[in-house]
Scaffold this motif. Structure first.
Motif, PDB file in Angstrom:
ATOM      1  N   SER A 144       0.811  -1.213   0.000  1.00  5.60           N
ATOM      2  CA  SER A 144       0.000   0.000   0.000  1.00  5.60           C
ATOM      3  C   SER A 144       0.850   1.271   0.000  1.00  5.60           C
ATOM      4  CB  SER A 144      -0.932   0.017   1.215  1.00  5.60           C
ATOM      5  OG  SER A 144      -0.194   0.075   2.420  1.00  5.60           O
ATOM      6  N   ALA A 145       2.144   1.123   0.256  1.00  8.60           N
ATOM      7  CA  ALA A 145       3.027   2.292   0.314  1.00  8.60           C
ATOM      8  C   ALA A 145       3.714   2.497  -1.033  1.00  8.60           C
ATOM      9  CB  ALA A 145       4.073   2.106   1.398  1.00  8.60           C
ATOM     10  N   ASN A 146       3.733   3.723  -1.533  1.00  7.04           N
ATOM     11  CA  ASN A 146       4.418   3.993  -2.802  1.00  7.04           C
ATOM     12  C   ASN A 146       5.811   4.555  -2.591  1.00  7.04           C
ATOM     13  OD1 ASN A 146       3.899   6.725  -2.102  1.00  7.04           O
ATOM     14  ND2 ASN A 146       3.723   7.281  -4.254  1.00  7.04           N
ATOM     15  N   VAL A 182       1.443   6.408   2.130  1.00  5.34           N
ATOM     16  CA  VAL A 182       0.299   5.660   1.602  1.00  5.34           C
ATOM     17  C   VAL A 182      -0.784   6.631   1.153  1.00  5.34           C
ATOM     18  CG1 VAL A 182       0.787   3.663   3.074  1.00  5.34           C
ATOM     19  CG2 VAL A 182      -0.778   5.452   3.884  1.00  5.34           C
ATOM     20  N   TRP A 222      -1.318  11.415  -1.044  1.00  5.50           N
ATOM     21  CA  TRP A 222      -0.293  10.526  -0.511  1.00  5.50           C
ATOM     22  C   TRP A 222       0.236  11.186   0.759  1.00  5.50           C
ATOM     23  CZ3 TRP A 222       0.364   5.776  -2.334  1.00  5.50           C
ATOM     24  CH2 TRP A 222      -0.036   5.490  -3.631  1.00  5.50           C
TER      25      TRP A 222
END
Length: 121
Positions: free
Chosen positions: A30-32, A100, A106
């Protein structure tokens, strides 16, 4: 939920090096991006560096550019902060954070417990 655990902090002399690690677990997909922040005594927490999981794009605060290097190991879900030519003003608690999607932006919503870095002069 994303869990983050930092390690690698300690005492180092000015001009020396230290490497911090941040191990991520849970819903890491879920984290970019991942970021490092620091908070010195009596000061606000500030951005140090960040890296995207997919392309490895990196960003640095001007205060650490050329001295610190952020890197990631996607297979290990781990992010590193290589700190070289450290200065006494780098003394702080260093935090790892996961960025996230919050629904409209974000955002760094998940944080580790922090690791102390002390640079002696």
């Amino acid at each position: 939920q994303v869990q983050l655990v930092e390690s690698g902090g300690g005492l180092v002399q000015a001009g020396g090096s230290l490497r911090l690690s941040c191990a991520a677990s849970g819903r890491t997909f879920s984290a970019n991006a991942m970021g490092w922040f620091r908070q010195a005594p009596g000061k606000e927490r500030v951005f140090v560096a960040s890296i995207t999981w997919s392309r490895g794009s990196t960003y640095y605060a001007d205060s650490v550019k050329g001295r610190f290097t952020i890197a990631r190991d996607n297979a290990k879900n781990t992010v590193y902060l290589q700190m070289d030519s450290v200065k006494p003003e780098d003394t702080a608690v260093y935090y790892c954070a996961a960025r996230v999607w919050s629904g409209d932006e974000w955002r760094y919503d998940y944080w580790g417990q922090g690791t102390q870095v002390t640079v002696s002069s």
